[in-house]
Design a protein around this motif. Sequence first.
Motif, mmCIF file in Angstrom:
data_model
loop_
_atom_site.group_PDB
_atom_site.id
_atom_site.type_symbol
_atom_site.label_atom_id
_atom_site.label_comp_id
_atom_site.label_asym_id
_atom_site.label_seq_id
_atom_site.Cartn_x
_atom_site.Cartn_y
_atom_site.Cartn_z
ATOM 1 N N ASN A 228 -13.673 -16.756 -14.485
ATOM 2 C CA ASN A 228 -14.522 -16.420 -13.335
ATOM 3 C C ASN A 228 -14.677 -14.905 -13.200
ATOM 4 O O ASN A 228 -14.323 -14.302 -12.188
ATOM 5 C CB ASN A 228 -13.946 -17.012 -12.049
ATOM 6 C CG ASN A 228 -14.158 -18.511 -11.959
ATOM 7 O OD1 ASN A 228 -13.399 -19.277 -12.556
ATOM 8 N ND2 ASN A 228 -15.196 -18.929 -11.237
ATOM 9 N N CYS A 229 -15.230 -14.311 -14.232
ATOM 10 C CA CYS A 229 -15.438 -12.859 -14.272
ATOM 11 C C CYS A 229 -16.880 -12.548 -14.631
ATOM 12 O O CYS A 229 -17.539 -13.320 -15.335
ATOM 13 C CB CYS A 229 -14.527 -12.203 -15.307
ATOM 14 S SG CYS A 229 -12.762 -12.280 -14.939
ATOM 15 N N ILE A 230 -17.361 -11.407 -14.169
ATOM 16 C CA ILE A 230 -18.577 -10.810 -14.724
ATOM 17 C C ILE A 230 -18.148 -9.913 -15.866
ATOM 18 O O ILE A 230 -17.320 -9.017 -15.698
ATOM 19 C CB ILE A 230 -19.346 -9.994 -13.666
ATOM 20 C CG1 ILE A 230 -20.032 -10.916 -12.666
ATOM 21 C CG2 ILE A 230 -20.377 -9.089 -14.328
ATOM 22 C CD1 ILE A 230 -20.830 -10.195 -11.592
ATOM 23 N N LEU A 231 -18.713 -10.157 -17.048
ATOM 24 C CA LEU A 231 -18.406 -9.355 -18.230
ATOM 25 C C LEU A 231 -19.693 -8.804 -18.820
ATOM 26 O O LEU A 231 -20.735 -9.466 -18.781
ATOM 27 C CB LEU A 231 -17.683 -10.191 -19.293
ATOM 28 C CG LEU A 231 -16.356 -10.844 -18.923
ATOM 29 C CD1 LEU A 231 -15.799 -11.597 -20.124
ATOM 30 C CD2 LEU A 231 -15.365 -9.810 -18.427
ATOM 31 N N LYS A 232 -19.603 -7.634 -19.406
ATOM 32 C CA LYS A 232 -20.726 -7.070 -20.150
ATOM 33 C C LYS A 232 -20.346 -7.035 -21.625
ATOM 34 O O LYS A 232 -19.457 -6.283 -22.036
ATOM 35 C CB LYS A 232 -21.065 -5.668 -19.655
ATOM 36 C CG LYS A 232 -22.367 -5.133 -20.263
ATOM 37 C CD LYS A 232 -22.737 -3.769 -19.702
ATOM 38 C CE LYS A 232 -24.084 -3.312 -20.245
ATOM 39 N NZ LYS A 232 -24.417 -1.928 -19.825
ATOM 40 N N LEU B 266 -22.173 -13.676 -17.705
ATOM 41 C CA LEU B 266 -22.322 -12.713 -18.787
ATOM 42 C C LEU B 266 -23.537 -11.816 -18.581
ATOM 43 O O LEU B 266 -24.653 -12.290 -18.342
ATOM 44 C CB LEU B 266 -22.433 -13.458 -20.114
ATOM 45 C CG LEU B 266 -22.270 -12.641 -21.397
ATOM 46 C CD1 LEU B 266 -20.877 -12.019 -21.479
ATOM 47 C CD2 LEU B 266 -22.517 -13.535 -22.618
ATOM 48 N N ASN B 267 -23.287 -10.500 -18.649
ATOM 49 C CA ASN B 267 -24.354 -9.489 -18.642
ATOM 50 C C ASN B 267 -25.248 -9.563 -17.402
ATOM 51 O O ASN B 267 -26.457 -9.310 -17.467
ATOM 52 C CB ASN B 267 -25.205 -9.607 -19.915
ATOM 53 C CG ASN B 267 -24.393 -9.320 -21.165
ATOM 54 O OD1 ASN B 267 -23.475 -8.507 -21.139
ATOM 55 N ND2 ASN B 267 -24.709 -10.017 -22.250
ATOM 56 N N SER B 268 -24.651 -9.896 -16.274
ATOM 57 C CA SER B 268 -25.365 -9.900 -14.994
ATOM 58 C C SER B 268 -24.903 -8.696 -14.185
ATOM 59 O O SER B 268 -23.738 -8.639 -13.759
ATOM 60 C CB SER B 268 -25.087 -11.191 -14.214
ATOM 61 O OG SER B 268 -25.636 -12.302 -14.880
ATOM 62 N N TYR B 269 -25.793 -7.749 -13.993
ATOM 63 C CA TYR B 269 -25.428 -6.532 -13.276
ATOM 64 C C TYR B 269 -24.861 -6.882 -11.903
ATOM 65 O O TYR B 269 -25.506 -7.610 -11.131
ATOM 66 C CB TYR B 269 -26.641 -5.612 -13.143
ATOM 67 C CG TYR B 269 -26.386 -4.412 -12.269
ATOM 68 C CD1 TYR B 269 -25.301 -3.560 -12.497
ATOM 69 C CD2 TYR B 269 -27.216 -4.133 -11.182
ATOM 70 C CE1 TYR B 269 -25.052 -2.469 -11.678
ATOM 71 C CE2 TYR B 269 -26.989 -3.037 -10.362
ATOM 72 C CZ TYR B 269 -25.890 -2.214 -10.617
ATOM 73 O OH TYR B 269 -25.643 -1.147 -9.802
ATOM 74 N N PRO B 270 -23.689 -6.360 -11.549
ATOM 75 C CA PRO B 270 -23.039 -6.765 -10.286
ATOM 76 C C PRO B 270 -23.761 -6.303 -9.023
ATOM 77 O O PRO B 270 -23.436 -6.781 -7.937
ATOM 78 C CB PRO B 270 -21.649 -6.112 -10.387
ATOM 79 C CG PRO B 270 -21.461 -5.790 -11.830
ATOM 80 C CD PRO B 270 -22.819 -5.512 -12.385
ATOM 81 N N VAL B 271 -24.704 -5.384 -9.146
ATOM 82 C CA VAL B 271 -25.456 -4.825 -8.008
ATOM 83 C C VAL B 271 -24.493 -4.185 -7.014
ATOM 84 O O VAL B 271 -24.284 -4.663 -5.895
ATOM 85 C CB VAL B 271 -26.347 -5.886 -7.313
ATOM 86 C CG1 VAL B 271 -27.312 -5.197 -6.349
ATOM 87 C CG2 VAL B 271 -27.120 -6.707 -8.325
ATOM 88 N N PHE B 272 -23.893 -3.085 -7.466
ATOM 89 C CA PHE B 272 -23.048 -2.283 -6.581
ATOM 90 C C PHE B 272 -23.929 -1.509 -5.603
ATOM 91 O O PHE B 272 -25.107 -1.248 -5.860
ATOM 92 C CB PHE B 272 -22.218 -1.295 -7.393
ATOM 93 C CG PHE B 272 -21.274 -1.936 -8.370
ATOM 94 C CD1 PHE B 272 -20.304 -2.827 -7.935
ATOM 95 C CD2 PHE B 272 -21.358 -1.651 -9.727
ATOM 96 C CE1 PHE B 272 -19.425 -3.417 -8.838
ATOM 97 C CE2 PHE B 272 -20.483 -2.227 -10.634
ATOM 98 C CZ PHE B 272 -19.518 -3.121 -10.194
ATOM 99 N N LYS B 273 -23.331 -1.083 -4.501
ATOM 100 C CA LYS B 273 -24.091 -0.301 -3.526
ATOM 101 C C LYS B 273 -24.576 1.009 -4.119
ATOM 102 O O LYS B 273 -25.729 1.382 -3.956
ATOM 103 C CB LYS B 273 -23.241 -0.051 -2.275
ATOM 104 C CG LYS B 273 -23.155 -1.261 -1.368
ATOM 105 C CD LYS B 273 -22.605 -0.900 -0.002
ATOM 106 C CE LYS B 273 -22.687 -2.099 0.935
ATOM 107 N NZ LYS B 273 -22.155 -1.778 2.285
#
Length: 485
Positions: A400-404, A424-431
Amino acid sequence: MKSFLRISTAFIIILAILSSCNKNKYYKDGNITLKFSTDTLLFDTIFSGIGSATRYFKVKNPYNLPVNISEISLEKGNNSKFRLNINGTPGNSITDIVIDAKDSIYIFADVTINTDNDDILETDKIIFKTDNNEQYVNLTAFGQDVHFFNDSVIQTQTWTNDKPYLIYNSVALDENQHLTIEAGTHIYSHRNSRIMILGTLTVNGTYENPVIFEADRLNGHSSIFDDIFDNDTTDNYYDVAGQWSGIWLTKLSSNNEINYAVIKNADIGIQVDSVQNSNPQLSIRNSIIEHHSYAGILAQVSNIFATNCLISDCGYYNIALTRGGNYNFYHCTIDNHWKGIRNSPAVLINNYYRYNGTVFLYNLENAYFGNCIIWGNKETETIADGFTEQGAAFNYMFENCILKIDPKSNINTNDPAHYKNILLNSYPVFKDYIEYNFMLKEDSPAKDRGNIQITNQYPALLNNDLNNISRINDTAPDLGCYEYQ
């Protein structure tokens, strides 16, 4: 011929006289006004007995003729705590300085303040006298008393937040000794200094009062090239890496615990050497590790347990787990948008060491990342590079991680033994990652993508995020160290 020589000699004399007249032709006005690049030179916080960094400003002649400054001096004279270098000439007073038409000179200054027990404000003025006019630039420095360690070996003790701690030439906690650092304590380290732990380190920060480890260069630095190119800017030393060596948990240390700490601006934030028992050599929670020239965490044959940590902006690796070991990372945000050249991933995992062409294998018992974000500006930010020959263990899992990870790489993210429920490869959309704000925006794919069963493994540690916000009040926990608000 003699006539020609007489004419030439006379011509040269006339030119010399004219040149001399021009050199002595200064701008004359009862109210000459010089231009300064600043009206106040501020030195922020200066530690007692320790000289400041050198600051400077520019003095410009705005006129079409040279200007003669009859005197530049400190108002307090020899009683001043400040020291000047006037356009390359050291001294706190100088007379008859000429600035050519439309030209400039530089004034450099530093300061040393000695104070016992009390913090003090030190001020002075640089006076500029031209004809009948006087102008000045203010000098302001804040002196702060500190606990001072210089090449020290210490025994069991507690550091409190009564005043800061300043470390020169490193400090070492002796074997079998215990250093406790209380909430709100501020530790500054000079260049090439490190905190070496041979015993046990306990950092008791809180959300309201974290413990801060950083470099001692507080009063900034201006590049002379900024002024040459008319960019009157001052670098922000908040995010400058490599200003001290970092925290070193040696192989003799054990049972180290860090809670609510900010560790920044070093070569290696925390170096963790080979573990001597089955307990975590480092348990770190609710902490920020950022702006390091080599690595945020460098571990070798170690045992680390990390929860709610933000690790960002490192020159090589945010986390390097090398030569095997046992590692667990829960709800951590790991992002690397290093501004320089970087050819290494944010997270490296291996179980070997190569020396003179020989590969030495170690057991990676476990490297687990659960409900984490691993991101950055490289195509692949997670590399697991290991061997299973000769019975060596190489066990790792991202759950359950976002990975690049570059789709063209040979990394098989469909392998259930190592990757589970990966985004996978989903930009986390940081502020705003440029400003190191890694909280999530409303449209972040990390929202509600966490596995509550992972969070529930350690509810006392994981139910609240790094901002002390609950993770368990909505559909599911968010990935990373921050819950969206």
